[in-house]
Design a protein around this motif. Structure first.
Motif, short mmCIF file in Angstrom:
data_model
loop_
_atom_site.label_atom_id
_atom_site.label_comp_id
_atom_site.label_asym_id
_atom_site.label_seq_id
_atom_site.Cartn_x
_atom_site.Cartn_y
_atom_site.Cartn_z
N UNK A 158 0.80 -1.21 0.00
CA UNK A 158 0.00 0.00 0.00
C UNK A 158 0.83 1.26 0.00
N UNK A 159 0.37 2.28 -0.70
CA UNK A 159 1.08 3.56 -0.83
C UNK A 159 1.28 3.86 -2.29
N UNK A 160 2.25 3.22 -2.93
CA UNK A 160 2.41 3.44 -4.38
C UNK A 160 1.21 2.95 -5.18
N UNK A 179 -2.74 2.34 -5.25
CA UNK A 179 -4.03 2.62 -4.62
C UNK A 179 -4.97 1.45 -4.86
N UNK A 180 -5.73 1.08 -3.82
CA UNK A 180 -6.67 -0.03 -3.98
C UNK A 180 -7.79 0.34 -4.95
N UNK A 181 -8.45 -0.66 -5.49
CA UNK A 181 -9.47 -0.45 -6.52
C UNK A 181 -10.66 0.35 -6.00
N UNK A 182 -11.03 0.15 -4.72
CA UNK A 182 -12.18 0.87 -4.18
C UNK A 182 -11.87 2.36 -4.08
N UNK A 183 -10.67 2.70 -3.65
CA UNK A 183 -10.27 4.11 -3.60
C UNK A 183 -10.27 4.72 -4.99
N UNK A 184 -9.76 3.96 -5.95
CA UNK A 184 -9.78 4.46 -7.33
C UNK A 184 -11.22 4.65 -7.82
N UNK A 185 -12.10 3.74 -7.41
CA UNK A 185 -13.51 3.89 -7.77
C UNK A 185 -14.10 5.16 -7.20
N UNK A 186 -13.76 5.45 -5.93
CA UNK A 186 -14.25 6.68 -5.30
C UNK A 186 -13.73 7.91 -6.02
N UNK A 187 -12.46 7.89 -6.40
CA UNK A 187 -11.89 9.02 -7.14
C UNK A 187 -12.55 9.16 -8.51
N UNK A 221 -13.66 -7.49 6.60
CA UNK A 221 -12.48 -6.67 6.32
C UNK A 221 -11.20 -7.35 6.79
N UNK A 222 -10.16 -7.16 5.98
CA UNK A 222 -8.81 -7.62 6.36
C UNK A 222 -7.81 -6.65 5.78
N UNK A 223 -6.56 -6.79 6.15
CA UNK A 223 -5.52 -5.87 5.65
C UNK A 223 -5.11 -6.28 4.24
N UNK A 224 -6.06 -6.13 3.33
CA UNK A 224 -5.85 -6.56 1.95
C UNK A 224 -6.16 -5.41 1.01
N UNK A 225 -5.29 -5.20 0.05
CA UNK A 225 -5.47 -4.17 -0.96
C UNK A 225 -6.26 -4.79 -2.11
N UNK A 226 -7.48 -4.29 -2.32
CA UNK A 226 -8.36 -4.88 -3.34
C UNK A 226 -7.83 -4.61 -4.74
N UNK A 227 -7.80 -5.68 -5.54
CA UNK A 227 -7.32 -5.55 -6.92
C UNK A 227 -8.41 -5.07 -7.86
N UNK A 228 -9.67 -5.31 -7.49
CA UNK A 228 -10.77 -4.95 -8.39
C UNK A 228 -12.01 -4.58 -7.60
N UNK A 229 -12.91 -3.89 -8.25
CA UNK A 229 -14.21 -3.56 -7.67
C UNK A 229 -15.21 -3.41 -8.81
#
Length: 462
Positions: free
Chosen positions: A229-231, A233-241, A314-322
């Motif tokens: 995480x950091x470089x 962005x997870x898919x849900x965050x990208x969806x929100x953007x 929820x878990x400490x997982x960066x979602x690849x898709x949404x």
């Protein structure tokens, strides 16, 4: 047969309404008691029972009525509809009366103040699923025919659909296969709104609707949110953007080519809108222009579904898709395909950090724009004003009724007028759906007057 005697006066019709209305309220209660939910498999027998019940009521009113369904060329089996005909009157105009007998699911019944399938009168409103959408439309047609009785001066065709709440998938097929029976000079759609309780309206415009799904992907598999995480962005965050990028700083949908106007024919006070929509204190309204125009004649984009990990899982997982499901309301006069193309182009251009987008499940529904200069429209204003005792107004409706455009395309020589008995307090599709009882009375009287005066107008032209 030929109509000879003059139509009953307004006073006569009011007297008849006084006598008939208690029974018509009972008829509405009988409709509410049948859970005719077209979208749920467990209620298909109820839907068939509802169709037969409605058929029997119009038959009792003197019409020849039957239950029909049609299968589309693609194999979609249509839900049961009622097609009924009044006695033939040579030389008189033909009027098609439309409503629908299917209803929405009720959701969690604990959120209702009373049993959704038991009609209950509280004050001047009657509560229950389908009381307004569209049981009231059926009762308006039935009531107008009962009031006129043997004095009915026009040819009447009644079409009560059974799948409006699921998008009318067999509607066009039904129209095509029964075009000769359904052909009419005037089509009256009783499935819309009034301006307010006690203030009638003619629906001048309806927005169209594009529903579509976007699958957004940023990686080929999910990864640890701490390690990566950091470089990335997870898919849900990208969806929100992505969603946020569709709006300007004032909350207007900022996509070129969608059209829209900032002016409306009436003033919608913000406090009344906030009350009807249940807007929380402190939540500001988005957009610019007249408030009514923002709901009726400007585009709107809504997220109606979003697949992401639930809080419980929820878990400490960066979602690849949404996956996101959108509803785009398009402006009157705009081809929904053009609007859909504009939004897709904008989303692809603004996809955050190069995330990949895939569009699917696109469903397009056309908008509606009435001919406000048509004699049938002017007459509708006249009878609404007379029945309510206050001037009727032109309104738009933010929702969509795509089949109205199908009526226009299939019967280009017919005048289509759209009216209804819902109001801002109706809560259609939600809990505690209700119908104003005084407005129901007025709507029945108005339609009886409309049928009588259509015949008079036709005779005058002859």
């Amino acid at each position: 047969m030929t109509a000879k005697k003059p139509a009953p006066s307004t006073a006569d019709l009011r007297t008849r309404l006084d006598a008939e209305f208690p029974a018509l309220l009972d008829e509405l209660g009988a409709l509410v008691a049948i859970p005719s939910i077209s979208s749920l498999p467990q209620h298909q027998d109820d839907l068939a029972r509802s169709a037969e019940h409605v058929r029997s009521r119009f038959e009792a009113a003197g019409l020849e009525a039957r239950v029909l369904s049609e299968t589309t060329p693609e194999g979609v089996v249509g839900k049961p509809a009622i097609l009924a005909h009044g006695p033939r009157i040579e030389g008189a105009p033909t009027v098609l009366l439309y409503a629908h007998h299917d209803v929405q699911p009720v959701g969690d019944t604990s959120t209702w103040s009373s049993d959704p399938f038991t009609a209950e009168i509280r004050g001047e409103r009657i509560y229950g699923r389908g009381t307004s959408d569209d049981g009231a439309g059926i009762i308006v047609h039935l009531g107008a025919l009962r009031l006129l009785g043997d004095d009915l001066p026009v040819n009447v065709v009644v079409f009560i659909e059974g799948e409006e709440e699921i998008g009318s998938p067999s509607f066009q097929t039904f129209l095509e296969r029964h075009a000769e029976e359904l052909s009419a000079d005037v089509i009256v759609v009783a499935d819309s709104d009034n301006w307010k309780v006690g203030e009638p309206a003619v629906t001048a415009t309806l927005r169209g609707n594009c529903t579509f799904t976007v699958d957004l992907r940023v990686a080929d598999h999910a990864v640890h949110s701490g390690m990566f995480g950091g470089p990335l962005l997870d898919a849900v965050t990208c969806g929100a953007l992505l969603v946020a990028s569709m709006y300007d700083e004032d909350g207007n949908l900022s996509v070129d080519g969608l059209g829209g106007t900032d002016e409306a024919d009436v003033v919608w006070p913000e406090d009344e809108y906030r009350q009807a929509a249940g807007v929380l204190d402190g939540v500001r309204l988005a957009g610019t222009g007249d408030l009514a125009a923002r709901v009726w004649t400007k585009p709107a984009l809504t997220v109606i579904g979003w697949d992401s990990t639930s809080v419980a899982d929820a878990s400490n997982t960066l979602a690849a898709s949404t996956r996101i499901r959108f509803s785009l309301r398009t402006v009157p006069g705009q081809d929904p395909a053009v609007s859909m193309a504009a939004v897709e182009a904008a989303m692809r251009e603004r996809a955050p950090w190069g995330c990949r987008l895939e569009f699917s499940q696109v469903d397009l529904g056309p908008a509606y724009q009435a001919d406000m200069d048509a004699p049938a429209t002017h007459l509708l204003h006249e009878v609404l004003t007379e029945a309510w005792g206050v001037p009727s107004v032109n309104i738009g409706v933010g929702g969509s009724i795509p089949f109205i455009s199908q009526f226009q395309q299939t019967f280009p020589g017919a005048s289509v007028v759209v009216t209804g008995v819902e109001d801002p307090l109706t809560n259609a599709h939600s809990e505690d759906e209700s119908q104003s009882v005084p407005d129901l009375r007025c709507a029945i009287l108005a339609e009886a007057l409309y049928l009588a005066r259509l015949a008079e107008a036709a005779a005058g032209r002859d």
